[in-house]
Design a protein around this motif. Structure first.
Motif, PDB file in Angstrom:
ATOM      1  N   GLU A  18     -10.422   0.771  -1.311  1.00 23.52           N
ATOM      2  CA  GLU A  18      -9.833   1.903  -2.019  1.00 23.52           C
ATOM      3  C   GLU A  18      -9.856   1.649  -3.526  1.00 23.52           C
ATOM      4  O   GLU A  18      -9.489   0.576  -3.993  1.00 23.52           O
ATOM      5  CB  GLU A  18      -8.388   2.124  -1.569  1.00 23.52           C
ATOM      6  N   VAL A  19     -10.275   2.651  -4.266  1.00 22.65           N
ATOM      7  CA  VAL A  19     -10.371   2.531  -5.720  1.00 22.65           C
ATOM      8  C   VAL A  19      -9.474   3.583  -6.358  1.00 22.65           C
ATOM      9  O   VAL A  19      -9.702   4.778  -6.203  1.00 22.65           O
ATOM     10  CB  VAL A  19     -11.821   2.717  -6.208  1.00 22.65           C
ATOM     11  N   LEU A  73       0.084  15.311  -1.168  1.00 24.26           N
ATOM     12  CA  LEU A  73       1.276  14.715  -1.771  1.00 24.26           C
ATOM     13  C   LEU A  73       1.215  14.912  -3.281  1.00 24.26           C
ATOM     14  O   LEU A  73       0.153  14.756  -3.901  1.00 24.26           O
ATOM     15  CB  LEU A  73       1.333  13.218  -1.450  1.00 24.26           C
ATOM     16  N   ILE A  74       2.363  15.257  -3.869  1.00 30.91           N
ATOM     17  CA  ILE A  74       2.467  15.383  -5.324  1.00 30.91           C
ATOM     18  C   ILE A  74       3.492  14.380  -5.815  1.00 30.91           C
ATOM     19  O   ILE A  74       4.628  14.368  -5.357  1.00 30.91           O
ATOM     20  CB  ILE A  74       2.887  16.799  -5.746  1.00 30.91           C
ATOM     21  N   GLY A  75       3.067  13.518  -6.738  1.00 29.82           N
ATOM     22  CA  GLY A  75       3.956  12.517  -7.304  1.00 29.82           C
ATOM     23  C   GLY A  75       4.326  12.846  -8.739  1.00 29.82           C
ATOM     24  O   GLY A  75       3.750  13.741  -9.364  1.00 29.82           O
ATOM     25  N   SER A  99      -8.388  10.956  -0.118  1.00 29.39           N
ATOM     26  CA  SER A  99      -7.857  10.157  -1.231  1.00 29.39           C
ATOM     27  C   SER A  99      -6.409   9.746  -1.000  1.00 29.39           C
ATOM     28  O   SER A  99      -5.918   8.831  -1.659  1.00 29.39           O
ATOM     29  CB  SER A  99      -7.956  10.958  -2.540  1.00 29.39           C
ATOM     30  N   LEU A 100      -5.725  10.436  -0.087  1.00 30.26           N
ATOM     31  CA  LEU A 100      -4.326  10.131   0.204  1.00 30.26           C
ATOM     32  C   LEU A 100      -4.232   9.266   1.453  1.00 30.26           C
ATOM     33  O   LEU A 100      -4.418   9.755   2.569  1.00 30.26           O
ATOM     34  CB  LEU A 100      -3.536  11.427   0.412  1.00 30.26           C
ATOM     35  N   ARG A 142      -0.114   0.026  -5.038  1.00 27.57           N
ATOM     36  CA  ARG A 142      -0.644  -0.596  -6.254  1.00 27.57           C
ATOM     37  C   ARG A 142      -2.113  -0.260  -6.451  1.00 27.57           C
ATOM     38  O   ARG A 142      -2.564   0.044  -7.549  1.00 27.57           O
ATOM     39  CB  ARG A 142      -0.451  -2.116  -6.174  1.00 27.57           C
ATOM     40  N   ARG A 143      -2.872  -0.297  -5.366  1.00 27.80           N
ATOM     41  CA  ARG A 143      -4.301  -0.045  -5.481  1.00 27.80           C
ATOM     42  C   ARG A 143      -4.604   1.415  -5.821  1.00 27.80           C
ATOM     43  O   ARG A 143      -5.504   1.698  -6.611  1.00 27.80           O
ATOM     44  CB  ARG A 143      -5.005  -0.403  -4.167  1.00 27.80           C
ATOM     45  N   THR A 144      -3.876   2.325  -5.210  1.00 30.24           N
ATOM     46  CA  THR A 144      -4.172   3.746  -5.402  1.00 30.24           C
ATOM     47  C   THR A 144      -3.504   4.335  -6.633  1.00 30.24           C
ATOM     48  O   THR A 144      -3.933   5.375  -7.141  1.00 30.24           O
ATOM     49  CB  THR A 144      -3.727   4.561  -4.181  1.00 30.24           C
TER      50      THR A 144
END
Length: 377
Positions: free
Chosen positions: A79-80, A291-293, A319-320, A337-339
């Motif tokens: 995952e990037v 999802l909205i952050g 992507s989620l 952390r990665r995403t």
């Protein structure tokens, strides 16, 4: 998340940290000073144009370095998340961690190899321009030579065996491969980084006393940065110990509010900015669609809130990523952390059970650290 979003390339969100304002200014000033010393006949405006061009090209070179990491990582199924450009390179170099040492080494090597290849290309162009060109072409060759040196230094410096530089990740991968223990590899990278940091700080002090204050200060600051980053590995290992036996369902937030995809941002923005949650699941017909952050919301200009719908702003599959109640809390923290996301949906089958957030994980870490008498510093 750190950095200002500026572009999207090859599917990666590109962010620039505020420190680049200083870096670009410093590179431009150094180039202008060099031109003033070697070619005083060049007009001042042209000197600054050349300095600004080289500084901007150096930024692009660092971006190419980090894209090398990201592309190799993606090809190996990792995952990037967003790539944020910092002074020593970018976040990709220490966010994209693999579950296999060979992948770890390949990802770490990709960035320096890109930089060294760019540097060699510029060096070749500079040699050809100097040997065969007229005045303007030789001037272009001088610019190419400066960019060659910057890229060769970038590639070579990142191979120094000190985390979070790529050389530190290579140390981690080698020890990991030989011992079969990822934690021993991380500890070795931390130790190497700490020693290199001390050497750089000491060298910087010596150089400052020798009269070269600027170079000594830069070297000392570089050593301090590497030492601090190495200590971060030890903190991370301590956090991993605290969370290794904790399940997602022990830290997740239950009964979270949701929003439908057609709802405009202005109707729920306050819940994110001023409420208790860090993220809101987007649900349609009881199915999770995104999802909205807080981080997505803060990147959207307020004047666009009334016309932007949740479905336009949300992060959606693939992507989620999602987690399950039985997953480890440490793996959930690593994926956050990665995403670069603010939360991860917790699902069972097709049903949404809750969210695991940075805040919830941090609270669990602090609670367990107090119980066990562990100091995270």
């Amino acid at each position: 998340m750190n950095g200002i979003p500026v572009a999207r390339l090859f599917g990666f969100e590109i962010r620039i940290h505020g420190s680049w304002v200083l870096i670009i200014a410093l590179v431009a000033v150094l180039v202008v000073g060099q031109l003033e010393a070697t070619s005083p006949e060049i007009p001042v405006a042209i000197r600054w144009l050349v300095g600004g061009t080289i500084a901007g090209a150096f930024l692009v070179s660092v971006l190419a370095h980090e894209l090398g990491h990201g592309i190799v990582a993606r090809r190996r199924g990792i995952e990037v998340g967003p790539i944020t450009l910092f002074f020593f390179g970018g976040s990709a170099s220490f966010q994209l961690e693999s579950d296999r040492p060979r992948d770890e080494a390949a990802i770490a090597l990709a960035g320096p190899l890109v930089s060294l290849a760019i540097g060699a290309s510029f060096l070749g162009a500079a040699i050809v321009a100097d040997a065969t060109g007229s005045g303007p072409l030789r001037a272009a060759g001088t610019v190419a030579l400066v960019l060659a040196v910057l890229n060769l230094v970038l590639g070579g410096a990142n191979l120094v065996p000190a985390y979070p530089l790529d050389g530190g990740r290579i140390v981690r991968a080698i020890v990991w491969q030989r011992t079969g223990d990822e934690r021993r590899g991380a500890a070795a990278a931390s130790t190497a980084g700490r020693y290199v940091g001390w050497v750089l700080v000491g060298s910087g002090i010596v150089i400052m006393f020798a009269g070269d204050t600027l170079d000594g200060l830069m070297l000392g600051l570089s050593g301090w940065f590497l030492g601090s980053a190495s200590r971060a590995i030890n903190r991370r290992l301590a956090v991993q110990d605290l969370l290794e036996d904790v399940r997602v369902d022990e830290v997740m937030e239950r009964d979270v509010a949701t929003v439908p995809p057609q709802l405009t941002v202005d109707t729920f923005a306050d819940r994110l900015l001023n409420g208790d949650g860090m993220a809101l699941p987007v649900v349609q017909d009881e199915a999770l669609v995104g999802l909205i952050g807080v981080s997505q919301l803060r990147r959207l200009r307020r004047r666009l809130w009334p016309t932007t719908r949740a479905q336009d702003l949300m992060v959606a599959p693939p992507s989620l990523p999602v987690v399950e109640p039985g997953d480890s809390a440490w793996s959930a923290m690593d994926r956050l952390r990665r995403t670069g996301l603010d939360g991860l949906p917790v699902v069972a089958g097709a049903g949404l059970l809750g969210l695991v957030t940075r805040r919830g994980l941090a609270a669990m870490v602090q609670s367990r650290a107090r119980t066990r008498g562990v100091t995270l510093r």
